[in-house]
Every structure is written in structure tokens, then in C-alpha cells.
Design a protein around this motif. Structure first.
Motif, PDB file in Angstrom:
ATOM      1  N   GLN A   1       1.721  -6.695  -5.759  1.00  0.00           N
ATOM      2  CA  GLN A   1       1.310  -6.028  -6.998  1.00  0.00           C
ATOM      3  C   GLN A   1       2.088  -4.748  -7.249  1.00  0.00           C
TER       4      GLN A   1
ATOM      5  N   SER B   1       0.832  -1.193   0.000  1.00  0.00           N
ATOM      6  CA  SER B   1       0.000   0.000   0.000  1.00  0.00           C
ATOM      7  C   SER B   1       0.870   1.249   0.000  1.00  0.00           C
TER       8      SER B   1
ATOM      9  N   THR C   1      -1.487   1.574  -3.693  1.00  0.00           N
ATOM     10  CA  THR C   1      -1.262   0.992  -5.024  1.00  0.00           C
ATOM     11  C   THR C   1      -0.719   2.039  -5.984  1.00  0.00           C
TER      12      THR C   1
ATOM     13  N   THR D   1       3.639  -0.749  -5.827  1.00  0.00           N
ATOM     14  CA  THR D   1       3.139   0.617  -5.666  1.00  0.00           C
ATOM     15  C   THR D   1       3.686   1.439  -6.816  1.00  0.00           C
TER      16      THR D   1
END
Lengths: 115, 114
Positions: free
Chosen positions: B107, B7, B9, B109
Motif C-alpha cells: 500500500q 510500515s 503507512t 508509505t
């Protein structure tokens, strides 16, 4: 530090077998060979890892000759969803602390699968 | 099990500002590594932490720092942001601290510095 060399890009068609070869002439005795797949704007995903001869899992095979100076990732019957960048990595040894935790990525091979 | 979570993203910052990126590893994983990936290149290693100790540092300036908390989550801090810091920042966790262990990536940032 072991470095890898692989083709910048490859094209294929759906249903074909794709073989991506990676050269790693300076691979160390303790190093494994690992392949990762990466889709745009996502983190790399582990595909397969091997030390010598042949390794096969549900998505790929990895062929490693006896001298271990190269390896070939084989993707059977590719589909459009296999379009991605494929990275070949070998282990890295740092000069201090004995840690080997950092992965050294090259530019990878951009595989494009066409219908 | 949840995978590696990062976090935020996406993030937009101005030159000179500071940024903190966060990563939660897979439960049970004690090793967390950070990578920077600029467009068209492979990920470049920034830091590795294992059991809350720094185990490796890549070729990045001192503006980059990181830490790992008792619960094995991690933060990457970047001070005095430059335009060239714009990139996808990836966090990876693994059970052990060696490269022969499968690394699981988040995924990422997406940091944009304007």
C-alpha cells in the motif's frame, strides 16, 4: 530501454467497453507486455500480461499485433470502480548484472468512468 | 496469505533528518523492489534486491540506500531528507527477479518532508 506511450486520460460511461492502446516501438524480443491498475494512494495491481496475439483473464483482455509494437487493453463493461490509472509496461534490461527486475512506469492513462 | 506489508503507512519528517521504511514481501518471494511515486507521476524505480543481493539501482542519489535481510524483508533508508523526497514509497515483491514476473505491490508509505 523500451518506452511506452499511452493516452494521458480517457472518459467512459458505466457498461461500456474501454480500449486503451499503448505504443512500444522499441520492444525487445524477450519482453512481455504488462498492464497494471492503480487507485489513489494504493500500490499498482497487476491486471494482465502477454507476449503476442490475445490474452484474456477474468478482468480484461490484451490484444497484441504480430509486430508487437503496440498493445490494447480491453476492459469489458466498465463500472465506476474501474476509475483508476492504467499503466502499460514492457520489460527493461539493465546494462550490468543481467538483471531485468525494474519496472519502468510512464505516466499512465487516467480512466474516468461516469454513471 | 498476507500481501506485501509496508510500515509505517504515513510519516512526517523534517528536512535533514533520516528515515527508514520497511517492507515484508509475500511469503516465498525472494525479490523486493522499491519505487518512489510523486503526485501525478508513475512509480520510479529505486532499488531491487534478490536473494539479499542488490540487482538494480535507479537514478537516485547516494542518500538513498537499501538492504534485504535473510528473511527477505527489506529496508529503504534515506538520509539528509529534502522537501523533494516527499512521495509515496512503494515496495513490490515477486518470485523471480525479472520483469516478466508479476509484481505485487504494498500500500506504500506516504512520506512528507517539511
Amino acid at each position: 530501454l523500451a518506452k511506452t506511450t499511452q493516452p494521458i486520460s480517457m472518459d467512459s460511461y458505466e457498461g461500456q467497453e474501454v480500449n486503451i492502446t499503448c505504443s512500444h516501438n522499441n520492444i525487445a524480443t524477450n519482453d512481455y507486455i504488462t498492464w497494471y491498475q492503480q487507485f489513489p494512494s494504493q500500490g499498482p495491481r497487476f491486471i494482465i500480461q502477454g507476449y503476442k496475439t490475445k490474452v484474456t483473464n477474468e478482468v480484461a483482455s490484451l490484444f497484441i499485433p504480430a509486430d508487437r509494437k503496440s498493445s490494447t487493453l480491453s476492459l469489458p463493461r466498465v463500472s465506476l470502480s474501474d476509475t483508476a490509472v492504467y499503466y502499460c509496461l514492457v520489460g527493461a534490461t539493465l546494462n550490468y548484472g543481467g538483471s531485468q527486475g525494474n519496472l519502468i512506469f510512464g505516466k499512465g492513462t487516467k480512466l474516468s468512468v461516469k454513471p | 496469505d498476507a500481501g506485501v506489508t509496508q510500515s509505517p503507512t504515513h510519516l512526517i519528517k523534517t528536512r535533514g533528518q533520516h528515515v527508514t521504511l520497511r517492507c515484508s514481501p509475500i511469503s516465498g518471494h525472494k525479490s523486493v523492489s522499491w519505487y518512489q511515486q510523486v503526485l501525478g507521476q508513475g512509480p520510479q524505480f529505486i532499488f531491487q534486491y534478490y536473494e539479499k543481493e542488490e540487482r538494480g539501482r535507479g537514478n537516485f542519489p547516494d542518500r538513498f540506500s537499501a538492504r534485504q535481510f535473510p528473511n527477505y524483508s527489506s529496508e529503504l533508508n534515506v538520509n539528509a531528507l529534502l522537501l523533494g523526497d516527499s512521495a509515496l514509497y512503494l515496495c513490490a515483491s515477486s518470485l523471480r527477479d525479472d520483469t516478466n514476473t508479476e509484481a505485487f505491490f504494498g500500500q506504500g508509505t506516504r512520506l512528507t518532508v517539511v
